[in-house]
Design an enzyme around this catalytic site. Structure first.
Site, PDB file in Angstrom:
ATOM      1  N   HIS A  29      33.162  35.636  14.090  1.00 17.10           N
ATOM      2  CA  HIS A  29      31.949  36.210  14.653  1.00 17.10           C
ATOM      3  C   HIS A  29      31.219  36.932  13.511  1.00 17.10           C
ATOM      4  O   HIS A  29      31.865  37.440  12.604  1.00 17.10           O
ATOM      5  CB  HIS A  29      32.406  37.208  15.726  1.00 17.10           C
ATOM      6  CG  HIS A  29      31.328  37.737  16.602  1.00 17.10           C
ATOM      7  ND1 HIS A  29      30.477  38.733  16.223  1.00 17.10           N
ATOM      8  CD2 HIS A  29      30.992  37.424  17.872  1.00 17.10           C
ATOM      9  CE1 HIS A  29      29.659  39.010  17.229  1.00 17.10           C
ATOM     10  NE2 HIS A  29      29.946  38.234  18.236  1.00 17.10           N
ATOM     11  N   ASP A  47      40.699  40.605  15.109  1.00 17.27           N
ATOM     12  CA  ASP A  47      39.605  40.841  16.046  1.00 17.27           C
ATOM     13  C   ASP A  47      40.026  40.241  17.392  1.00 17.27           C
ATOM     14  O   ASP A  47      40.052  39.025  17.553  1.00 17.27           O
ATOM     15  CB  ASP A  47      38.341  40.167  15.495  1.00 17.27           C
ATOM     16  CG  ASP A  47      37.188  40.153  16.485  1.00 17.27           C
ATOM     17  OD1 ASP A  47      37.351  40.641  17.625  1.00 17.27           O
ATOM     18  OD2 ASP A  47      36.119  39.642  16.112  1.00 17.27           O
ATOM     19  N   GLN A  49      37.767  38.538  21.857  1.00 25.75           N
ATOM     20  CA  GLN A  49      37.685  37.367  22.734  1.00 25.75           C
ATOM     21  C   GLN A  49      39.043  37.008  23.340  1.00 25.75           C
ATOM     22  O   GLN A  49      39.112  36.281  24.326  1.00 25.75           O
ATOM     23  CB  GLN A  49      37.151  36.190  21.906  1.00 25.75           C
ATOM     24  CG  GLN A  49      36.460  35.127  22.691  1.00 25.75           C
ATOM     25  CD  GLN A  49      35.274  35.645  23.476  1.00 25.75           C
ATOM     26  OE1 GLN A  49      35.229  35.478  24.689  1.00 25.75           O
ATOM     27  NE2 GLN A  49      34.325  36.296  22.823  1.00 25.75           N
ATOM     28  N   LYS A  63      34.295  43.184  27.571  1.00 28.02           N
ATOM     29  CA  LYS A  63      34.778  41.828  27.845  1.00 28.02           C
ATOM     30  C   LYS A  63      36.035  41.848  28.704  1.00 28.02           C
ATOM     31  O   LYS A  63      36.605  40.819  29.035  1.00 28.02           O
ATOM     32  CB  LYS A  63      35.023  41.093  26.530  1.00 28.02           C
ATOM     33  CG  LYS A  63      33.705  40.827  25.795  1.00 28.02           C
ATOM     34  CD  LYS A  63      33.875  40.082  24.499  1.00 28.02           C
ATOM     35  CE  LYS A  63      32.499  39.928  23.846  1.00 28.02           C
ATOM     36  NZ  LYS A  63      32.597  39.512  22.452  1.00 28.02           N
ATOM     37  N   CYS A  68      26.612  33.902  17.549  1.00 25.37           N
ATOM     38  CA  CYS A  68      26.963  34.845  16.470  1.00 25.37           C
ATOM     39  C   CYS A  68      28.013  34.244  15.548  1.00 25.37           C
ATOM     40  O   CYS A  68      28.854  34.966  15.004  1.00 25.37           O
ATOM     41  CB  CYS A  68      27.461  36.185  17.011  1.00 25.37           C
ATOM     42  SG  CYS A  68      26.251  37.074  17.962  1.00 25.37           S
TER      43      CYS A  68
HETATM   44  C1  LIG Z   1      32.084  39.918  21.337  1.00 26.22           C
HETATM   45  C2  LIG Z   1      32.764  39.741  20.059  1.00 26.22           C
HETATM   46  C3  LIG Z   1      32.587  40.650  18.997  1.00 26.22           C
HETATM   47  C4  LIG Z   1      31.608  41.786  19.050  1.00 26.22           C
HETATM   48  O1  LIG Z   1      31.903  42.705  20.043  1.00 26.22           O
HETATM   49  P1  LIG Z   1      30.910  43.902  20.363  1.00 26.22           P
HETATM   50  O2  LIG Z   1      31.385  44.428  21.663  1.00 26.22           O
HETATM   51  O3  LIG Z   1      29.528  43.312  20.449  1.00 26.22           O
HETATM   52  O4  LIG Z   1      31.015  44.889  19.246  1.00 26.22           O
HETATM   53  C5  LIG Z   1      33.313  40.451  17.848  1.00 26.22           C
HETATM   54  N1  LIG Z   1      34.169  39.422  17.723  1.00 26.22           N
HETATM   55  C6  LIG Z   1      34.360  38.525  18.714  1.00 26.22           C
HETATM   56  C7  LIG Z   1      35.343  37.418  18.528  1.00 26.22           C
HETATM   57  C8  LIG Z   1      33.664  38.659  19.911  1.00 26.22           C
HETATM   58  O5  LIG Z   1      33.850  37.762  20.880  1.00 26.22           O
END
Ligand SMILES: *Cc1c(COP(=O)(O)O)cnc(C)c1O
Length: 404
Positions: free
Chosen positions: A121, A198, A201, A224, A362
């Site tokens: 992302h 990260d 997701q 999320k 993104c």
């Molecule tokens: C949504 C997402 C982000 C960003 O999250 P925010 O809540 O907008 O800070 C970063 N990495 C991944 C894989 C995402 O799906």
């Protein structure tokens, strides 16, 4: 087992119509919907508990502080962190990544290497590029194959004694691929590099165990995970959080302030300057309770069936191509139909009440890899139904007829 009718009744937003049609919400990878208990938790906080935390001696402030710290405790249990102060409460994944990327400015030297993956992302690319600009460190990228899987032999070759940091997403938001993070972490540790995962997701579908993973940093966003926007976590191993300097200066993050020298507060407060999103953090705790009540095994099993059904159904449409075909993936389908622009498909099916994301999600480097402008992305949650997959199918057939 997921009792789908009971689950759907928990989400008031799903009852509405959009453009005269029942809402079919398939943009869960962008943000998830909120169950009534989470909404109630926010209303309840502002109706009965609102006070600033960690500073007042008065009863209301103490009650608010207790509720806030109870939420931190729930988050600690959910991620299985060893200590509650290893959970830093932030504004979201992006904020959490920036805390680490900025902190590493003092820990890196010119010529050090940082490894990221080809399916990150933007929020997991740009902060590292900025870190490289500040320090003279070099960014290396783990490539992927056409199925949308990381090429692990290439990763092996990138690792060296120059590698200081590795950053990979647990699940790709654009493709749904579940990355082999345990293997990535273990290999990085062998050469002494730290790893940040990260989990933004992954967390809606998988319950991560940060101690079993032995990960150094793990980040996620509440929104999320059925929680509110503007709230997230940075999990860090105690030793790493102690090594990193604070990110922002301000109230709440200090031990002592004089004009000569300020000393910083202990963890977690060192990284929590200013008044946080108190209601949001408490509601995030409620959201985790809700999800754990449903059970992540039940969620994963239901979503796997939904993904299987949707994949087979959509592939019946001639010219439909799915991007991200790893066997190991969450319920995300990124696709195009022939040469039709994804935006046109998204606009037409929106008229039919169906919410999907279109564009580069993104993750522009992934689109460049496949040489496409973007995709249509249908991302599913445990509250989606098989009937909604059929509605998506019918809408796509209609859009295809209109556009070709
Ligand atoms: C949504 C997402 C982000 C960003 O999250 P925010 O809540 O907008 O800070 C970063 N990495 C991944 C894989 C995402 O799906």
């Amino acid at each position: 087992m997921i009792d789908i009718n009971k689950v759907r009744a928990d989400f008031p937003i799903l009852k509405q119509t959009i453009n005269g049609k029942p809402l079919v919400y398939l943009d869960n990878a962008a943000t998830g919907q909120k169950p009534q208990v989470v909404i109630d938790s926010i209303v309840n906080y502002y109706s009965t508990l609102n006070a600033n935390i960690h500073r007042g001696v008065h009863t209301l402030s103490q009650k608010a502080t207790d509720a806030y710290e109870l939420a931190r405790f729930k988050i600690q249990k959910h991620f299985n962190a060893k200590q509650n102060y290893e959970i830093i409460l932030t504004a979201g994944t992006t904020h959490s990544i920036n805390i680490v990327a900025t902190g590493f400015t003092t820990l890196l030297q010119k010529g050090d290497e940082i490894i990221v993956s080809a399916m990150e992302h933007h929020s997991n690319i740009v902060p590292w590029q900025m870190l490289c600009e500040r320090t003279g460190a070099i960014l290396k990228v783990i490539p992927m194959n056409l199925d949308g899987e990381l090429i692990m032999t290439a990763y092996d070759n990138l690792l060296s004694n120059k590698t200081k940091l590795v950053f990979v997403n647990h699940v790709s938001n654009a493709l749904g691929t579940i990355n082999p993070i345990k293997e990535i972490i273990d290999k990085a540790h062998k050469i002494g590099a730290a790893v940040l995962i990260d989990g933004a997701q992954a967390c809606p579908h998988i319950k991560p165990d940060v101690q079993a993973l032995d990960v150094d940093f793990y980040v996620a966003s509440a929104h999320k995970l059925c929680g509110p926007t503007g709230v997230g976590i940075l999990y860090g191993k105690e030793e790493w959080l102690n090594k990193l300097p604070p990110y922002q200066g301000g109230g709440e993050m200090i031990k002592q302030v004089t004009f000569e020298k300020t000393t910083y507060a202990d963890l977690p407060h060192k990284f929590e300057a200013g008044t946080p999103n108190i209601a949001g953090v408490i509601a995030f705790g409620t959201a985790l309770d809700y999800l754990n009540n449903l059970g992540f095994n039940n969620i994963a099993a239901y979503e796997a069936e939904l993904l299987d059904y949707a994949t087979k159904k959509l592939l019946q449409i001639e010219g439909l191509k799915i991007y991200g075909t790893s066997k190991s993936k969450t319920a995300v389908i990124s696709f195009n139909i022939g040469n039709i622009h994804p935006y046109d498909i998204g606009s037409i099916i929106d008229k039919l009440g169906i919410a999907v994301r279109t564009g580069h999600h993104c993750a522009q480097p992934i689109m460049d890899f496949y040489k496409i402008p973007g995709t249509v992305r249908a991302s599913f949650s445990f509250y989606n139904t098989f009937e909604e997959v059929d509605l998506l199918y019918n809408a796509l057939v209609k859009a295809k007829t209109m556009l070709s």
